[in-house]
Design a protein around this motif. Structure first.
Motif, PDB file in Angstrom:
ATOM      1  N   GLN A  88      11.765  -6.109  -6.013  1.00 45.36           N
ATOM      2  CA  GLN A  88      13.070  -5.693  -6.524  1.00 45.36           C
ATOM      3  C   GLN A  88      13.663  -6.794  -7.411  1.00 45.36           C
ATOM      4  N   GLY A  89      13.522  -8.044  -7.001  1.00 44.30           N
ATOM      5  CA  GLY A  89      14.011  -9.161  -7.811  1.00 44.30           C
ATOM      6  C   GLY A  89      13.265  -9.285  -9.123  1.00 44.30           C
ATOM      7  N   TYR A  90      11.963  -9.033  -9.087  1.00 38.55           N
ATOM      8  CA  TYR A  90      11.181  -9.064 -10.326  1.00 38.55           C
ATOM      9  C   TYR A  90      11.663  -8.002 -11.308  1.00 38.55           C
ATOM     10  N   ILE A  91      11.934  -6.808 -10.810  1.00 38.46           N
ATOM     11  CA  ILE A  91      12.414  -5.724 -11.678  1.00 38.46           C
ATOM     12  C   ILE A  91      13.767  -6.090 -12.286  1.00 38.46           C
ATOM     13  N   HIS A  92      14.669  -6.631 -11.475  1.00 39.87           N
ATOM     14  CA  HIS A  92      15.988  -6.999 -11.994  1.00 39.87           C
ATOM     15  C   HIS A  92      15.902  -8.180 -12.961  1.00 39.87           C
ATOM     16  N   ALA A  93      15.028  -9.146 -12.689  1.00 35.56           N
ATOM     17  CA  ALA A  93      14.858 -10.272 -13.610  1.00 35.56           C
ATOM     18  C   ALA A  93      14.297  -9.791 -14.945  1.00 35.56           C
ATOM     19  N   LYS A  94      13.381  -8.857 -14.898  1.00 40.61           N
ATOM     20  CA  LYS A  94      12.815  -8.302 -16.127  1.00 40.61           C
ATOM     21  C   LYS A  94      13.896  -7.572 -16.922  1.00 40.61           C
TER      22      LYS A  94
ATOM     23  N   ILE B 169       0.840  -1.201   0.000  1.00 42.82           N
ATOM     24  CA  ILE B 169       0.000   0.000   0.000  1.00 42.82           C
ATOM     25  C   ILE B 169       0.874   1.249   0.000  1.00 42.82           C
ATOM     26  N   MET B 170       1.934   1.246   0.817  1.00 38.93           N
ATOM     27  CA  MET B 170       2.843   2.395   0.840  1.00 38.93           C
ATOM     28  C   MET B 170       3.519   2.594  -0.514  1.00 38.93           C
ATOM     29  N   LEU B 171       3.937   1.501  -1.148  1.00 39.57           N
ATOM     30  CA  LEU B 171       4.583   1.605  -2.456  1.00 39.57           C
ATOM     31  C   LEU B 171       3.616   2.101  -3.523  1.00 39.57           C
ATOM     32  N   SER B 172       2.384   1.619  -3.479  1.00 38.38           N
ATOM     33  CA  SER B 172       1.423   2.051  -4.502  1.00 38.38           C
ATOM     34  C   SER B 172       1.047   3.518  -4.320  1.00 38.38           C
ATOM     35  N   VAL B 173       1.044   4.016  -3.087  1.00 40.56           N
ATOM     36  CA  VAL B 173       0.768   5.437  -2.873  1.00 40.56           C
ATOM     37  C   VAL B 173       1.961   6.274  -3.335  1.00 40.56           C
ATOM     38  N   LYS B 174       3.173   5.822  -3.007  1.00 39.12           N
ATOM     39  CA  LYS B 174       4.380   6.599  -3.331  1.00 39.12           C
ATOM     40  C   LYS B 174       4.709   6.576  -4.828  1.00 39.12           C
ATOM     41  N   PHE B 175       4.532   5.436  -5.486  1.00 42.19           N
ATOM     42  CA  PHE B 175       4.914   5.278  -6.887  1.00 42.19           C
ATOM     43  C   PHE B 175       3.697   5.058  -7.779  1.00 42.19           C
ATOM     44  N   HIS B 176       2.630   5.800  -7.555  1.00 37.97           N
ATOM     45  CA  HIS B 176       1.384   5.558  -8.279  1.00 37.97           C
ATOM     46  C   HIS B 176       1.536   5.723  -9.793  1.00 37.97           C
ATOM     47  N   HIS B 177       2.066   6.816 -10.256  1.00 41.03           N
ATOM     48  CA  HIS B 177       2.236   7.043 -11.699  1.00 41.03           C
ATOM     49  C   HIS B 177       3.703   7.260 -12.052  1.00 41.03           C
ATOM     50  N   LYS B 178       4.593   6.524 -11.424  1.00 38.39           N
ATOM     51  CA  LYS B 178       6.020   6.730 -11.632  1.00 38.39           C
ATOM     52  C   LYS B 178       6.700   5.445 -12.089  1.00 38.39           C
ATOM     53  N   SER B 179       6.107   4.745 -13.045  1.00 38.76           N
ATOM     54  CA  SER B 179       6.670   3.466 -13.473  1.00 38.76           C
ATOM     55  C   SER B 179       8.013   3.626 -14.175  1.00 38.76           C
ATOM     56  N   GLU B 180       8.255   4.770 -14.822  1.00 39.45           N
ATOM     57  CA  GLU B 180       9.544   4.972 -15.486  1.00 39.45           C
ATOM     58  C   GLU B 180      10.685   5.110 -14.488  1.00 39.45           C
ATOM     59  N   GLU B 181      10.390   5.576 -13.277  1.00 39.98           N
ATOM     60  CA  GLU B 181      11.421   5.679 -12.237  1.00 39.98           C
ATOM     61  C   GLU B 181      11.845   4.301 -11.736  1.00 39.98           C
ATOM     62  N   LEU B 182      10.971   3.327 -11.878  1.00 41.61           N
ATOM     63  CA  LEU B 182      11.247   1.997 -11.344  1.00 41.61           C
ATOM     64  C   LEU B 182      11.917   1.085 -12.360  1.00 41.61           C
ATOM     65  N   GLY B 183      12.345   1.637 -13.485  1.00 44.19           N
ATOM     66  CA  GLY B 183      12.960   0.821 -14.525  1.00 44.19           C
ATOM     67  C   GLY B 183      14.204   0.087 -14.063  1.00 44.19           C
ATOM     68  N   ASN B 184      14.996   0.688 -13.200  1.00 43.22           N
ATOM     69  CA  ASN B 184      16.220   0.053 -12.702  1.00 43.22           C
ATOM     70  C   ASN B 184      16.116  -0.339 -11.236  1.00 43.22           C
ATOM     71  N   GLY B 185      14.941  -0.347 -10.686  1.00 41.69           N
ATOM     72  CA  GLY B 185      14.750  -0.687  -9.283  1.00 41.69           C
ATOM     73  C   GLY B 185      14.238   0.513  -8.517  1.00 41.69           C
TER      74      GLY B 185
END
Length: 144
Positions: free
Chosen positions: A99-105, A30-46
């Motif tokens: 975090q592992g899912y992002i790195h595996a992707k 819930i905290m992550l979804s509130v903090k990174f709601h529309h910021k998927s490009e920021e999460l490209g490298n973790g």
């Protein structure tokens, strides 16, 4: 420690622990979804390191507060500590899963683009899970 404190059956202990860890993961999600709601490009490298440190810092302060409130209300330290530790463990496990899912992707995309790909980490993780299940089975077999 909690298992000995309450003297409950193993199945109930693991069921209660799993539910509390799931609750900790749900709180972090819930905290992550509130903090990174529309910021998927920021999460490209973790996850950004600074935000993660702030989030876990605030979670630690919040869970410490919950621990002290539980101790003041119930005057039982061990169950309160158990609850808080498993909440934190659930959130931490969920964070590393994401975090592992992002790195595996990212590794899969590099492999598809012709870069080198190293699947040893996944193999070691699978081997570790299999060994832990085998050790748990043998341990329970030796006790009974």
């Amino acid at each position: 420690m909690m298992w000995i404190y309450y003297r409950i059956p193993t199945t109930d202990y693991y069921l209660i622990s799993s539910v509390v860890m799931f609750l900790g993961g749900l709180i972090l999600n819930i905290m992550l979804s509130v903090k990174f709601h529309h910021k998927s490009e920021e999460l490209g490298n973790g996850f950004p390191r600074g935000i993660v440190l702030k989030m876990f810092g605030w979670l630690s302060i919040g869970y410490t507060t919950v621990f002290f409130v539980m101790v003041l209300l119930t005057s039982k330290i061990i169950p309160s500590l158990y609850f808080v530790i498993f909440l934190m463990t659930g959130g931490y496990s969920w964070f590393w899963t994401l975090q592992g899912y992002i790195h595996a992707k990212n590794n899969k995309e590099k492999y598809e683009n012709g870069d080198s790909y190293n699947p040893w980490l996944g193999r070691l993780l699978f081997l570790g899970i299999a060994l832990s299940l085998l050790m748990g089975y043998l341990y329970l077999g030796l006790i009974e």
